[in-house]
Write an enzyme that holds these catalytic residues in place. Structure first.
Site, mmCIF file in Angstrom:
data_model
loop_
_atom_site.group_PDB
_atom_site.id
_atom_site.type_symbol
_atom_site.label_atom_id
_atom_site.label_comp_id
_atom_site.label_asym_id
_atom_site.label_seq_id
_atom_site.Cartn_x
_atom_site.Cartn_y
_atom_site.Cartn_z
ATOM 1 N N ASP A 1 8.230 4.641 4.038
ATOM 2 C CA ASP A 1 7.988 3.605 3.041
ATOM 3 C C ASP A 1 8.969 3.904 1.900
ATOM 4 O O ASP A 1 9.451 5.034 1.784
ATOM 5 C CB ASP A 1 6.528 3.704 2.588
ATOM 6 C CG ASP A 1 6.261 2.940 1.313
ATOM 7 O OD1 ASP A 1 6.562 1.738 1.282
ATOM 8 O OD2 ASP A 1 5.759 3.543 0.348
ATOM 9 N N ASP B 1 9.064 2.531 -2.023
ATOM 10 C CA ASP B 1 8.554 2.822 -3.357
ATOM 11 C C ASP B 1 7.352 3.772 -3.280
ATOM 12 O O ASP B 1 6.421 3.546 -2.521
ATOM 13 C CB ASP B 1 8.153 1.529 -4.086
ATOM 14 C CG ASP B 1 8.155 1.719 -5.580
ATOM 15 O OD1 ASP B 1 9.245 1.848 -6.156
ATOM 16 O OD2 ASP B 1 7.060 1.750 -6.171
ATOM 17 N N ASN C 1 8.589 -4.675 -0.098
ATOM 18 C CA ASN C 1 9.222 -5.330 -1.241
ATOM 19 C C ASN C 1 10.202 -6.397 -0.738
ATOM 20 O O ASN C 1 11.231 -6.080 -0.136
ATOM 21 C CB ASN C 1 9.942 -4.296 -2.103
ATOM 22 C CG ASN C 1 10.376 -4.869 -3.421
ATOM 23 O OD1 ASN C 1 10.700 -6.044 -3.509
ATOM 24 N ND2 ASN C 1 10.394 -4.045 -4.454
ATOM 25 N N HIS D 1 1.426 -3.616 -8.009
ATOM 26 C CA HIS D 1 2.363 -2.492 -7.961
ATOM 27 C C HIS D 1 2.444 -1.814 -9.307
ATOM 28 O O HIS D 1 2.391 -2.491 -10.346
ATOM 29 C CB HIS D 1 3.765 -2.970 -7.572
ATOM 30 C CG HIS D 1 3.766 -3.666 -6.267
ATOM 31 N ND1 HIS D 1 3.657 -2.999 -5.075
ATOM 32 C CD2 HIS D 1 3.793 -4.981 -5.960
ATOM 33 C CE1 HIS D 1 3.637 -3.878 -4.094
ATOM 34 N NE2 HIS D 1 3.711 -5.079 -4.603
#
Ligand code: PLP
Ligand code: CA
Length: 304
Positions: free
Chosen positions: A27, A29, A62, A187
């Site tokens: 992943d 972020d 994202n 987020h």
């Protein structure tokens, strides 16, 4: 109710785990970077795994950038050897889905931004572009495009009532597909702020239409299917590393991968333990197999 999972590993345990894997899915972020800052040591970890001949992939929900912008971001943050083919974003995979799986015959109405537009364009999927803010249109008489056959919802900082209203009208047609780039609720931003995620916008449209969107990003299996079909990845030889239990870890479980939670992002050890101790069976897929403080621990593991 303690069973397998949540094993905190370090040193030789990390080395043994990595030795057993051929593919590592990261992943982005919360795992390799936080916003515009690389997780310390992450560029070295990625280089090391690649030098060892492992297939390394980046799986991000994202949808705001096209893949070529991710290549630039990797390079800007010190990741010197990441190429576009290794990057699987929810915007790219949504475009692949519309082109190759849904084979949509008509236009896509997009709630989203440049990342989604650019990927649809590159995939040759026609779409309707909204000029947000400039129009004097009203919900009573705004023009609707009779060629729209799908609505795709992603993160959209220019989300507004008219976009929601138009999407709602298109989705009255049961033959109009309803897709979401990802289900993320929110987020973290710098300074303790948060931003609402695509999932919150999709939820508004689901309520308005009494329909459920097909989710393309994590935790849906589709992103792994994209990777597997292009690179021939055996799930048993792959490790999924993420920071969010409800998307990344569930994604890994859905795809039959071993999973690792890293504590540099959204979810903490207490939440992972909470799912592990829960009696609800459906929570078990949120429990990571392994936990590390940071992926930088992979570097120490090599030195021992
Ligand atoms: N979508 C948006 C708009 C984001 O800002 C972020 C994280 O910053 C994400 C999705 C989640 O990305 P990832 O799946 O890489 O954690
Ligand atoms: Ca993340």
């Amino acid at each position: 109710a303690s069973s397998k999972g949540c094993q905190k590993i370090s040193g030789s345990q990390i080395r043994d785990l990595l030795d057993a894997k051929r593919f590592v899915l990261f992943d982005c972020d919360g795992v390799i970077w936080n916003g515009e800052t690389a997780v310390p040591g992450a560029p070295e970890v990625v280089s090391l795994l690649k030098q060892q001949g492992k297939g390394v992939f980046f799986v991000t929900n994202n949808c705001t950038r096209p893949r070529e912008n991710y290549v630039q971001k990797f390079s800007r943050l010190g990741f010197s050897d990441v190429v576009q083919e290794e990057i699987f974003s929810s915007a790219y995979c949504s475009a692949v889905y519309l082109r190759d799986v849904a084979k949509v015959q008509g236009k896509v109405f997009v709630i989203g931004g440049n990342g989604v537009y650019k990927e649809l364009q590159d995939a040759g999927v026609p779409f309707v572009e909204e000029e947000a803010g400039v129009s004097e249109e009203s919900i009573y008489d705004c023009p609707l495009d009779s060629e729209v056959r799908a609505v795709l919802v992603g993160y959209d900082e220019k989300f507004n009532f008219l976009k929601l209203a138009k999407a709602c009208c298109y989705l009255r047609n049961a033959d109009c597909l309803f897709l979401a780039t990802d289900p993320d609720p929110w987020h973290p931003l710098r300074g303790g702020r948060v931003t609402p995620g695509s999932g919150s916008l999709t939820a508004a449209l689901e309520t308005a239409t009494d329909r459920k969107a097909t989710v393309i990003g994590k935790p849906s299996r589709f992103m792994f299917e994209c990777i597997a079909s292009q690179f021939g990845v055996d799930p048993a030889l792959a490790l999924m590393i993420g920071d969010r239990l409800e998307t990344d870890i569930l994604f890994g479980a859905n795809c039959g991968l071993d999973t690792m939670l890293t504590l540099t992002g959204v979810s903490g050890m207490d939440e992972a333990e909470g799912y592990k101790d829960s009696d609800a069976l459906e929570k078990k897929d949120f429990v990571p197999d392994y936990v590390v403080d940071t992926i930088a621990d992979f570097l120490d593991a090599q030195e021992e």
